[in-house]
Every structure is written in structure tokens, then in C-alpha cells.
Motif scaffolding. Structure first.
Motif, PDB file in Angstrom:
ATOM      1  N   VAL A 199      60.941 -29.614 -23.002  1.00 24.31           N
ATOM      2  CA  VAL A 199      60.192 -28.825 -22.035  1.00 24.31           C
ATOM      3  C   VAL A 199      58.812 -28.593 -23.092  1.00 24.31           C
ATOM      4  CG1 VAL A 199      59.371 -27.068 -20.410  1.00 24.31           C
ATOM      5  CG2 VAL A 199      61.745 -28.275 -20.334  1.00 24.31           C
ATOM      6  N   ALA A 200      59.240 -27.858 -24.147  1.00 25.22           N
ATOM      7  CA  ALA A 200      58.013 -27.254 -25.000  1.00 25.22           C
ATOM      8  C   ALA A 200      57.407 -28.391 -25.726  1.00 25.22           C
ATOM      9  CB  ALA A 200      58.674 -26.154 -25.872  1.00 25.22           C
ATOM     10  N   THR A 252      55.109 -30.442 -23.422  1.00 28.18           N
ATOM     11  CA  THR A 252      54.333 -30.040 -22.992  1.00 28.18           C
ATOM     12  C   THR A 252      53.219 -29.858 -24.015  1.00 28.18           C
ATOM     13  OG1 THR A 252      55.463 -28.256 -21.615  1.00 28.18           O
ATOM     14  CG2 THR A 252      53.356 -27.551 -22.076  1.00 28.18           C
ATOM     15  N   SER A 253      53.582 -29.786 -25.196  1.00 30.52           N
ATOM     16  CA  SER A 253      52.550 -29.815 -26.438  1.00 30.52           C
ATOM     17  C   SER A 253      52.131 -31.231 -26.481  1.00 30.52           C
ATOM     18  CB  SER A 253      53.434 -29.310 -27.557  1.00 30.52           C
ATOM     19  OG  SER A 253      52.907 -29.435 -28.775  1.00 30.52           O
ATOM     20  N   PHE A 267      49.728 -32.216 -23.499  1.00 32.32           N
ATOM     21  CA  PHE A 267      48.574 -31.370 -23.740  1.00 32.32           C
ATOM     22  C   PHE A 267      47.709 -32.252 -24.846  1.00 32.32           C
ATOM     23  CE2 PHE A 267      46.415 -27.329 -24.920  1.00 32.32           C
ATOM     24  CZ  PHE A 267      45.308 -27.423 -23.915  1.00 32.32           C
ATOM     25  N   ARG A 301      44.158 -34.515 -23.824  1.00 28.17           N
ATOM     26  CA  ARG A 301      42.844 -33.996 -24.603  1.00 28.17           C
ATOM     27  C   ARG A 301      42.370 -35.429 -25.201  1.00 28.17           C
ATOM     28  NH1 ARG A 301      45.172 -29.875 -27.759  1.00 28.17           N
ATOM     29  NH2 ARG A 301      44.469 -30.661 -29.530  1.00 28.17           N
ATOM     30  N   PHE A 310      68.991 -20.110 -25.188  1.00 26.62           N
ATOM     31  CA  PHE A 310      67.592 -20.010 -25.265  1.00 26.62           C
ATOM     32  C   PHE A 310      67.124 -19.558 -26.654  1.00 26.62           C
ATOM     33  CE2 PHE A 310      63.973 -17.265 -24.995  1.00 26.62           C
ATOM     34  CZ  PHE A 310      63.062 -18.351 -24.566  1.00 26.62           C
ATOM     35  N   LEU A 355      62.122 -25.357 -30.481  1.00 25.94           N
ATOM     36  CA  LEU A 355      60.940 -25.869 -30.097  1.00 25.94           C
ATOM     37  C   LEU A 355      59.853 -25.163 -31.021  1.00 25.94           C
ATOM     38  CD1 LEU A 355      59.011 -23.187 -28.589  1.00 25.94           C
ATOM     39  CD2 LEU A 355      60.968 -23.452 -27.041  1.00 25.94           C
ATOM     40  N   THR A 394      57.498 -28.265 -31.022  1.00 29.84           N
ATOM     41  CA  THR A 394      55.945 -28.227 -30.653  1.00 29.84           C
ATOM     42  C   THR A 394      54.922 -28.639 -31.698  1.00 29.84           C
ATOM     43  OG1 THR A 394      55.859 -25.822 -31.085  1.00 29.84           O
ATOM     44  CG2 THR A 394      56.272 -26.575 -28.847  1.00 29.84           C
ATOM     45  N   GLN A 396      52.200 -32.260 -32.150  1.00 31.47           N
ATOM     46  CA  GLN A 396      51.026 -32.425 -32.414  1.00 31.47           C
ATOM     47  C   GLN A 396      50.734 -33.224 -33.623  1.00 31.47           C
ATOM     48  OE1 GLN A 396      48.333 -30.656 -30.790  1.00 31.47           O
ATOM     49  NE2 GLN A 396      49.706 -29.816 -29.243  1.00 31.47           N
ATOM     50  N   ILE A 432      59.002 -19.698 -20.798  1.00 27.00           N
ATOM     51  CA  ILE A 432      58.652 -19.533 -22.238  1.00 27.00           C
ATOM     52  C   ILE A 432      58.495 -20.892 -23.236  1.00 27.00           C
ATOM     53  CG2 ILE A 432      59.620 -18.642 -24.624  1.00 27.00           C
ATOM     54  CD1 ILE A 432      60.824 -16.308 -22.823  1.00 27.00           C
ATOM     55  N   SER A 433      59.285 -21.924 -22.536  1.00 22.48           N
ATOM     56  CA  SER A 433      59.134 -23.123 -23.280  1.00 22.48           C
ATOM     57  C   SER A 433      57.510 -23.839 -22.960  1.00 22.48           C
ATOM     58  CB  SER A 433      60.123 -24.109 -22.822  1.00 22.48           C
ATOM     59  OG  SER A 433      61.224 -23.605 -23.559  1.00 22.48           O
ATOM     60  N   LEU A 434      57.308 -23.644 -21.688  1.00 28.41           N
ATOM     61  CA  LEU A 434      56.035 -24.265 -21.367  1.00 28.41           C
ATOM     62  C   LEU A 434      54.905 -23.512 -22.056  1.00 28.41           C
ATOM     63  CD1 LEU A 434      56.662 -24.494 -17.245  1.00 28.41           C
ATOM     64  CD2 LEU A 434      55.989 -26.238 -19.030  1.00 28.41           C
ATOM     65  N   ALA A 450      55.039 -21.841 -24.840  1.00 28.08           N
ATOM     66  CA  ALA A 450      54.994 -22.229 -26.309  1.00 28.08           C
ATOM     67  C   ALA A 450      54.239 -23.544 -26.539  1.00 28.08           C
ATOM     68  CB  ALA A 450      56.404 -22.227 -26.782  1.00 28.08           C
ATOM     69  N   GLY A 451      54.582 -24.541 -25.647  1.00 29.59           N
ATOM     70  CA  GLY A 451      53.966 -25.808 -25.711  1.00 29.59           C
ATOM     71  C   GLY A 451      52.546 -25.806 -25.654  1.00 29.59           C
ATOM     72  N   PHE A 452      52.018 -25.208 -24.695  1.00 33.61           N
ATOM     73  CA  PHE A 452      50.524 -24.901 -24.332  1.00 33.61           C
ATOM     74  C   PHE A 452      50.039 -24.131 -25.477  1.00 33.61           C
ATOM     75  CE2 PHE A 452      51.038 -25.658 -19.575  1.00 33.61           C
ATOM     76  CZ  PHE A 452      50.199 -26.727 -19.725  1.00 33.61           C
ATOM     77  N   VAL A 502      50.825 -23.838 -28.512  1.00 31.48           N
ATOM     78  CA  VAL A 502      50.750 -24.533 -29.679  1.00 31.48           C
ATOM     79  C   VAL A 502      49.627 -25.682 -29.664  1.00 31.48           C
ATOM     80  CG1 VAL A 502      51.946 -26.273 -31.516  1.00 31.48           C
ATOM     81  CG2 VAL A 502      52.974 -24.120 -30.569  1.00 31.48           C
ATOM     82  N   GLY A 503      49.641 -26.294 -28.308  1.00 30.77           N
ATOM     83  CA  GLY A 503      48.512 -26.971 -28.153  1.00 30.77           C
ATOM     84  C   GLY A 503      47.011 -26.420 -28.005  1.00 30.77           C
ATOM     85  N   MET A 504      47.015 -25.187 -27.942  1.00 29.88           N
ATOM     86  CA  MET A 504      45.785 -24.494 -27.796  1.00 29.88           C
ATOM     87  C   MET A 504      45.562 -24.023 -29.398  1.00 29.88           C
ATOM     88  SD  MET A 504      44.528 -24.235 -24.903  1.00 29.88           S
ATOM     89  CE  MET A 504      43.239 -22.645 -25.084  1.00 29.88           C
ATOM     90  N   PHE A 540      46.241 -26.141 -32.076  1.00 29.81           N
ATOM     91  CA  PHE A 540      45.841 -27.384 -32.580  1.00 29.81           C
ATOM     92  C   PHE A 540      44.353 -27.727 -31.961  1.00 29.81           C
ATOM     93  CE2 PHE A 540      49.594 -27.785 -34.730  1.00 29.81           C
ATOM     94  CZ  PHE A 540      49.504 -28.549 -35.523  1.00 29.81           C
TER      95      PHE A 540
END
Lengths: 309, 262
Positions: free
Chosen positions: A62-63, A66-67, A70, A74, A245, A252, A256, A260, B244-246, B248-250, B252-254, B256
């Protein structure tokens, strides 16, 4: 430094899951796969109970996805329209696949069918991608190429003749809505039967059947994987209590970041190069699986709930 | 009268000496002490080292056993076999009942040399006694049961929760009775619960004395909180894990994005 995992009831060196996450996240960003088919067996090798390994892997995907989504969004690499249709098909296919597994289990040969399907799908997909990508590179070198693989024109005509044609601008293709819906369902069934997220199946489907550009394929695949894994994580946590968790957090932390970095590397590689690398990875996993299936195991007894993905 | 009294005293002394020779109480008292009786599983828990020591008679052999004090668990296992002649597959799910969560045996000589099979079984000493108490369903044939049990013990040994060894008990002579000591590497794989460390004194093929010390393993702090939440508040736990996973993903994206990946 060691950390005790409250649901896995296992203590592991904190650096190992971070490094694993980094590696699998890198592949996720590069190829648009969740990496469950690699991560779950690696976690089991570390002593994580199989059911916890599979469920926790979904949580960390999921993480990572998402990363990755995202990062690809972009870069303009996510076709949301295509992704949502594939997702709808995938959900339906997943439900059908679960029923299919019930039938196979009742017949007593579920494990045989699942593993054989796994090996065959991996082998066919990996071989085809490798051969096609090598041929494409060769064609380009001979300057007789165009970037779209020219194979099944009958298939192309059939797809074009179907109703509800719609344009997918981001991918630069036009298809009937039924086409991605059908392939999403197909991958959903296979993913449920094989117990994996289905990224490594969906990527070839988008490249060869839907004719999408490789970079958009990667971003769109990650988008679809994200939603699948959100659903799987919740179901596993709610029904089986098998999501660790703390372990997911460590994974993650690496994945993550890896996603990237993978995305950045992916931009530097050409579509065919990416396909060759993914094909090699898929074939390596196939060889490992065939070896595991044919060599006599040390123990003829193992924990139940294990073969995941 | 005086002669009679002397005779009675002499007889009583002889009887006491005889009784002392014939019963366990004749031996130097067997004691046991574990240095860690309360093991806490916190975030940095990686197992523990439990030293077990005590006093024993010089003329006995010792067997030390650690096992779960409360009810034994049930485990689901998969049995592998060949399919289509050459592929190893999981072919059957088995349920194994009465599985001790932890089973350690240390002894001064091989347990089979110290006690007969009936006594070993009655006291739950040795792998053979454990195997005897395990129930497997669906019930396998005798030959297959033997193979499955051997594999089950190997599987448990590979998980560090079962071990059986000879000679790892250090004995030091002492005028008041020998002292013994052995150190167990308590595995992190052993689940929370109550355990019992038992020492048996064996003389002439019989258990002549026994002493026991409890060890409790329990989760504390965040380990306990998360485990409880995962088991008893699963919907909230699952939602939090996803949230929390979502994030964390966002996140790290931010980061970068800020770092300028374009």
C-alpha cells in the motif's frame, strides 16, 4: 539492533526488512509490480509465519504503490480511466477467483492447480516478454521498426470491432470499455487463484493486449495495485489478524524510498529495456519455483497457510 | 533398665538410617532456581538467557526439562508429497494436537539410559514421550505417523523451540551436596505464557526426587498494545495500518518532489 514483532511473534534485525523493502520497492517503481511474489517468500525465509508474511506484504505494498503511483502521476504516467476500469474488472475477477479456489479445494487438487498455473503463467509471460523485447530492439537497430509490436492483427481488428469504444488519452489508445474490463477480470481471477497481487500479469496485458506505452503501464499498474492491496490488507487484518504493522513499517521505510528511486531509474531506461529486465526477473522466479517443486524437500511437513505469493 | 534404653536408642538410630537410605529424603535436598522467572517481551526483545541452578545429591543423575505449564496448543500443518510423479506439492492439511510450545531437555546421561520407556512417558521426558502424546488428524498409518512425527520434531528444532542434549549440565562437588547449573537460550519464538522448569533426580533407573520452578513470559508496552489491538480491535487496527501506509507513501513522494526528481 533487533526488534520484536508483536503479531509475527518473531525478533529480527531491524536493517533486514528495511533492505528488503528498498530492493522490492525499487522493482516496484521500475516495473509497476507489487513485488509480492518476491517479498512473501523472502519474509518466510526470515522466519515470519507464512500467513503473516503474505498479509503484511500487502500492507507495505500500500505504501510502496502509493509512493510509486504518486511519483508516476507527477511524471504523467498514470491513466486513471484505464486503471479504474481494470480495477472494476479485477474486483469482480477476484471474487470469482476465490469461488474457484473453493471448488478446487473441495476437489482436493487446489495446490497442484495453483502452483502449475503459477509456473506456467510466469514462464509464458517471462519468455514472451523477453523474446518480444529483444526482437523489438533488433528491429530498431535495423531501422525497420516502429515502436508498437506488430503481431496479431486479427486480435487488433476484433478489439476494434467491439462496442462502447472510448479513447484513453493518457495511453494514446482507443478500446471498447469491455476490453480492459475483460482483461481486468481475467487477471483478477488468476491473481486470486495464485494468491498474488497480479502486477506481473497486468503489466504484459496492458503492454501487449491494450497496446499502452510501457511507462504509462507502470504507473497505471501501481495505481491498480494500490487499491487491491488496501482491500487485501483490511480483510487480512479484520478476518485473520495477520497484519504485523511494525514489520510493515520497517518494510515500507525501505520500499517507499525504493519506489521513488526505481521511478527515477525507470525514466532513464527505454521501454524495451524495462521489459527485458522484468522478463529476466519473472523467468528467474520461474526457475526458482520449478527447482523448489522438483527437488526433494528436507521436511515433508510445513506450516499451513504458506505458499502465498 | 539402662541396658534397655540403650538398645531402643540404637534400634531407632539404625531404623532412621535405614529409612534414610531407602527413601528420597535420604538424599541431599534437590533444589531448583531459575534466574529469570519473569521474561518481558518488549520492543527490543530477542530471547533471553535463563540460568537454572540448584543443589543435588552427589549420587544421582539429573534431567532438566522446560515445557509449557498450561495447556498445549494445536497446530495446522501441510504434508508434502509427490504429484504427477515429480512435483512436490502440499497434498494434505493435518491438525497436530497437544503440541508443547517449548520443549527443552538437558540431562547428565541420555534419558533412555536413565529411565525405562514407561517412566519417560509417564513423566513426559524425551522426544519419544512428546511424540507419544501428539495427536494427528486425519490419523495416519503407523509407518507414516512415525515419519511425520520425526519431521515435526525436526521442524520444531529448526524453529529453536525444541532441543534435547546430553552433558550440558555443569556439576560442582560441594560438601553440603553437589551444585548443578545449566544455561538455556530462551528463544524469542516461544510465545507468551507460563512455563515450568523441572529437575528430576534419577538413581538406579528411578526418579527419586523432583523440583520445579516457574517461568512466566509476557508481552509488555507497545508489543502488548499492538498485539491486543490486532486481535481484539481488528477493524481499527486494519484501518490504522492502511492509513499510516498511505500517509507514508505520500510523505515520501512529497519529500522526493521537494528534492526535485524532475
Amino acid at each position: 539492533m533487533y526488534i520484536y514483532l508483536p503479531v509475527a511473534h518473531t525478533s529480527i534485525n531491524i536493517l533486514i526488512p528495511i533492505a528488503l523493502g528498498l530492493t522490492v520497492g525499487l522493482m516496484s517503481g521500475l516495473f509497476g509490480v507489487g513485488g509480492g511474489f518476491l517479498m512473501t517468500p523472502l519474509l518466510i525465509m526470515l522466519g515470519i509465519p507464512p500467513t503473516v508474511a503474505a498479509a503484511t506484504d500487502s500492507n507495505q505494498i500500500v505504501a510502496a504503490s502509493t509512493s510509486g503511483t504518486f511519483a508516476h502521476w507527477r511524471l504523467g504516467n498514470v491513466d486513471f480511466k484505464m486503471g479504474l476500469i481494470l480495477l472494476a474488472g479485477g474486483f469482480g475477477g477476484g471474487l470469482g477467483g476465490v469461488q474457484l479456489i473453493k471448488i478446487l479445494k473441495a476437489m482436493g487438487n487446489a495446490d497442484f492447480v495453483i502452483k502449475l498455473t503459477y509456473v506456467l503463467m510466469l514462464g509464458i509471460v517471462g519468455s514472451y516478454m523477453l523474446a518480444e523485447s529483444l526482437a523489438a530492439i533488433k528491429r530498431k537497430r535495423n531501422k525497420a521498426a516502429d515502436h508498437a509490436p506488430k503481431t496479431d492483427s486479427k486480435m487488433a481488428r476484433l478489439l476494434a470491432s467491439m462496442p462502447f469504444q472510448t479513447e484513453f488519452k493518457k495511453s494514446g489508445v482507443t478500446h471498447s470499455v469491455l476490453v480492459p474490463l475483460f482483461f481486468g477480470t481475467f487477471v483478477g481471477i488468476l491473481a486470486a487463484v495464485m494468491g498474488v497481487g497480479g502486477g506481473f500479469l497486468l503489466v504484459p496485458v496492458m503492454v501487449y493486449m491494450l497496446r499502452m506505452p510501457m511507462h504509462v503501464v507502470v504507473g497505471t499498474s501501481l495505481f491498480q495495485i494500490l487499491f487491491n492491496c488496501v482491500e487485501v490488507t483490511f480483510l487480512q487484518a479484520y478476518t485473520n489478524h495477520t497484519v504485523d504493522f511494525l514489520l510493515a513499517l520497517l518494510l515500507l521505510a525501505g520500499s517507499t524510498l525504493g519506489a521513488q528511486v526505481g521511478t527515477i531509474f525507470g525514466r532513464k531506461l527505454k521501454g524495451d529495456q524495462l521489459k527485458i529486465l522484468l522478463a529476466i526477473l519473472v523467468l528467474a522466479v520461474t526457475v526458482k519455483m520449478v527447482t523448489d517443486l522438483t527437488l526433494t524437500p528436507d521436511l515433508l511437513l510445513g506450516p499451513a497457510g504458506g505458499d502465498g505469493g | 533398665m539402662r541396658y534397655r534404653l540403650t538398645t531402643i536408642i540404637t534400634l531407632l538410630t539404625l531404623m532412621a538410617a535405614g529409612a534414610a537410605f531407602l527413601t528420597p529424603s535420604a538424599l541431599a535436598a534437590l533444589t531448583i532456581e531459575a534466574n529469570h522467572k519473569d521474561i518481558r517481551m518488549n520492543l527490543t526483545y530477542h530471547g533471553s538467557s535463563v540460568s537454572v541452578s540448584g543443589m543435588s545429591d552427589p549420587n544421582v543423575d539429573l534431567i532438566l526439562k522446560i515445557t509449557a505449564a498450561s495447556g498445549n496448543a494445536e497446530e495446522k500443518m501441510m504434508r508434502k508429497d509427490r504429484e504427477a510423479g515429480f512435483l512436490w506439492m502440499n497434498v494434505e492439511q493435518l491438525t497436530v494436537k497437544n503440541v508443547p510450545a517449548l520443549y527443552f531437555i538437558r540431562s547428565t546421561k541420555p534419558v533412555a539410559d536413565l529411565l525405562d520407556p514407561a517412566q519417560l512417558k509417564a513423566n513426559g521426558i524425551g522426544y519419544a514421550a512428546v511424540e507419544d502424546s501428539l495427536e494427528i488428524t486425519p490419523t495416519p498409518g503407523p509407518e507414516q505417523r512415525e515419519k511425520l512425527l520425526a519431521d515435526f520434531i525436526k521442524y520444531k528444532e529448526s524453529g529453536a523451540v525444541y532441543s534435547q542434549s546430553v552433558g550440558d549440565v555443569e556439576i560442582k562437588p560441594d560438601p553440603a551436596g553437589d551444585t548443578y547449573e545449566t544455561v538455556f537460550n530462551w528463544p524469542y519464538q516461544a510465545p507468551p505464557g507460563d512455563y515450568a522448569v523441572t529437575v528430576y533426580a534419577v538413581k538406579e533407573d528411578k526418579i527419586v526426587d523432583k523440583a520445579e520452578s516457574p517461568v512466566t513470559v509476557e508481552e509488555t508496552g507497545i508489543v502488548k498494545t499492538l498485539d491486543n489491538m490486532a486481535q481484539n480491535n481488528a477493524a481499527l487496527y486494519g484501518t490504522a495500518a492502511i492509513g499510516i501506509s498511505l500517509t507514508a507513501g505520500f510523505g515520501v513522494g512529497m519529500i522526493f518532489k521537494g528534492g526535485g526528481s524532475h
